[in-house]
Design a protein around this motif. Structure first.
Motif, PDB file in Angstrom:
ATOM      1  N   GLU A   1       0.506-125.852 -36.962  1.00 43.90           N
ATOM      2  CA  GLU A   1       1.604-125.647 -37.622  1.00 43.90           C
ATOM      3  C   GLU A   1       3.361-125.861 -37.129  1.00 43.90           C
TER       4      GLU A   1
ATOM      5  N   ASP B   1       3.438-129.567 -37.339  1.00 45.85           N
ATOM      6  CA  ASP B   1       4.006-130.157 -38.099  1.00 45.85           C
ATOM      7  C   ASP B   1       5.177-130.507 -39.507  1.00 45.85           C
ATOM      8  N   VAL B   2       5.766-129.123 -38.240  1.00 48.91           N
ATOM      9  CA  VAL B   2       7.588-128.826 -39.259  1.00 48.91           C
ATOM     10  C   VAL B   2       8.111-129.446 -38.608  1.00 48.91           C
TER      11      VAL B   2
ATOM     12  N   TYR C   1      -1.721-116.273 -30.412  1.00 50.66           N
ATOM     13  CA  TYR C   1      -2.442-117.750 -31.319  1.00 50.66           C
ATOM     14  C   TYR C   1      -2.335-118.653 -30.191  1.00 50.66           C
TER      15      TYR C   1
ATOM     16  N   ARG D   1      -1.706-115.947 -41.200  1.00 53.64           N
ATOM     17  CA  ARG D   1      -1.493-116.773 -40.644  1.00 53.64           C
ATOM     18  C   ARG D   1      -0.348-118.046 -41.252  1.00 53.64           C
ATOM     19  N   THR D   2      -0.786-118.182 -42.712  1.00 53.39           N
ATOM     20  CA  THR D   2       0.040-119.468 -42.990  1.00 53.39           C
ATOM     21  C   THR D   2       1.049-118.290 -43.812  1.00 53.39           C
TER      22      THR D   2
ATOM     23  N   THR E   1       4.178-126.062 -29.299  1.00 56.31           N
ATOM     24  CA  THR E   1       4.219-127.369 -29.866  1.00 56.31           C
ATOM     25  C   THR E   1       2.566-128.121 -29.846  1.00 56.31           C
TER      26      THR E   1
ATOM     27  N   PHE F   1       3.643-118.199 -40.968  1.00 53.21           N
ATOM     28  CA  PHE F   1       4.056-119.388 -40.434  1.00 53.21           C
ATOM     29  C   PHE F   1       5.433-119.996 -40.871  1.00 53.21           C
ATOM     30  N   ALA F   2       4.940-119.881 -42.708  1.00 55.54           N
ATOM     31  CA  ALA F   2       5.897-120.026 -43.663  1.00 55.54           C
ATOM     32  C   ALA F   2       7.352-119.325 -43.898  1.00 55.54           C
TER      33      ALA F   2
END
Length: 447
Positions: A20, A23-24, A126, A94-95, A15, A98-99
């Motif tokens: 990302e 944030d989660v 990454y 990438r978005t 993290t 991770f989603a």
């Protein structure tokens, strides 16, 4: 990553590098469901690199929703929204990645058992980008490909002119998702892989200390002959307890119709590479590796014994004292001391008494290299340690337990270790003399 950050990074939570995932964790506000969601704060960079993160296998893995499942009875129907973007399209950014990843449940509790994951290596890519401020491709080229002059190694998206290209590049697995560069999107040759393997063994890009820490197991698998490392799959050859174990550090993969295998044997400073393709499925190279191991490792052991006998075997004696040792090499590991006279006394009897061994003939004295070497012009000094064992000792209820490592450096005399031997070796690797500090003696090798 090791060069820029140092291997302390293995213990850093992911993290810290992946916003990302941070944030989660923050959105969950401390509420954790370890069955349904990955605790990303508890996963380290080292666990990603050593197969110990326990996360999903990979967004790139085939999903049955992409196939005609009419013959697979019992599966429920799916709507379009049931299929994640990373599955339903050729590539996900990438978005989208991770989603998808943050919705996947853990496979096992992190840190408990090795589980392979392409997603782990994509996340590592990454992290490399986060540390370096450059793209993974740029780091790969600047830090590895260019320094080692790997002229036929690249990411697939950069070079499609190499190798045995099949007629159908899509179904063969040749055309992989470009965003997964750090996981399954490279092309190379056996020559370039051999160059890379030699660079690892010689510490060409990393320091010797970092390389030694890297080439070590992290955990075992359920098979005693296999362990895992960063990210090594370690095959332990040899017929222990009759022969010593020899570890082969391997990296292997199979994509579509292609398979790859690289093996490094640090004990003998050698390695091998295999690249293969087939017409219907990726070839299983484990069998080939077993054949290589069965043929290669015994041969290396025999060659090492011959070289050890040639370079170190013989009688060493003092020019002023009645002190001498006889060194030989046989089929067992290390070098054997067959006779040891110190000041006209059978020193084997003294050592047997120190080690609680009733019969002098039952005393085994074997010398093992410590990899500690200092050079003085054309002569080098190489340190060995002796291991004293009772050949008649009861064998732990028949198990193959070995605890001889607990007794190294055990006996001192005047502050000097009784098991320390320092050989003087010429530029051709042949021993000229041996120093035994505890006995305050230097013995010259007899012609």
């Amino acid at each position: 990553m090791l060069i820029e950050a140092g291997d302390w990074i293995w213990n850093t939570p992911v993290t810290e590098y992946i916003p990302e995932l941070a944030d989660v964790v923050n959105r969950r506000d401390g509420k954790k469901d370890p069955v349904s969601y990955v605790d990303w704060e508890a996963i380290t960079v080292g666990q990603l690199a050593s197969h110990m993160a326990g996360i999903s296998r990979g967004s790139s893995m085939p999903d049955l929703s992409e196939r005609d499942v009419s013959s697979l009875t019992g599966l429920p129907g799916l709507s379009g929204s049931d299929v994640p973007l990373c599955i339903s399209q050729l590539s996900c950014n990438r978005t989208e990645f991770f989603a998808y990843v943050v919705q996947q449940p853990p496979v096992v509790l992190p840190g408990t058992t090795p589980i392979y994951s392409n997603d782990a290596f994509r996340i590592l890519g990454y992290i490399v980008e986060s540390i370096s401020g450059k793209s993974f491709a740029a780091v790969l080229n600047q830090r590895i490909i260019e320094p080692l002059e790997l002229r036929k190694t690249s990411l697939l998206s950069e070079n499609m002119s190499l190798g045995g290209l099949p007629p159908d590049t899509n179904s063969s697995g040749w055309m992989q998702r470009g965003a997964e560069a750090a996981a399954i999107s490279m092309v190379s040759t056996v020559t370039d892989l051999a160059i890379a393997g030699k660079a690892i063994l010689t510490g060409a890009l990393l320091s010797g200390a970092q390389t030694n820490r890297w080439l070590k197991p992290v955990t075992h698998t359920s098979n005693p002959a296999n362990s895992v490392g960063y990210p090594w799959v370690i095959y332990s050859g040899g017929g222990y307890p009759d022969t010593s174990m020899i570890d082969v550090y391997t990296a292997l993969g199979n994509v579509g119709l292609y398979s790859s295998y690289i093996g490094l044997v640090p004990d003998f400073n050698v390695g091998f590479t295999i690249l293969a393709k087939d017409s219907s499925t990726s070839p299983d190279l484990n069998a080939h590796t077993g054949v290589i191991g069965d043929a290669l490792l015994p041969a290396l052991t025999k060659i090492a014994a011959i070289q050890a006998s040639t370079n170190f075997g013989g009688v060493y004696s003092s020019t002023t004292l009645n002190t001498s040792i006889a060194v030989s090499a046989d089929s067992s590991p290390g070098l054997a001391i067959d006779t040891w006279i110190s000041n006209a006394t059978d020193f084997r009897a003294t050592l047997a008494a120190l080690n609680g061994i009733g019969k002098v003939d039952a005393l085994s004295i074997r010398l093992y290299p410590t990899h500690l070497t200092s050079k003085r012009k054309s002569i080098s000094r190489q340190a060995f340690r002796a291991v004293f064992q009772d050949k008649d000792e009861f064998a732990d209820y028949g198990t193959a337990t070995c605890v001889s490592w607990l007794g190294v450096d055990k006996f001192k005399y005047g502050g000097a270790s009784l098991d320390l031997f320092i050989f003087e070796v010429d530029s051709n690797g042949k021993a000229l003399a041996v120093e035994i500090p505890a006995l305050k003696v230097r013995l010259e090798k007899q012609a």
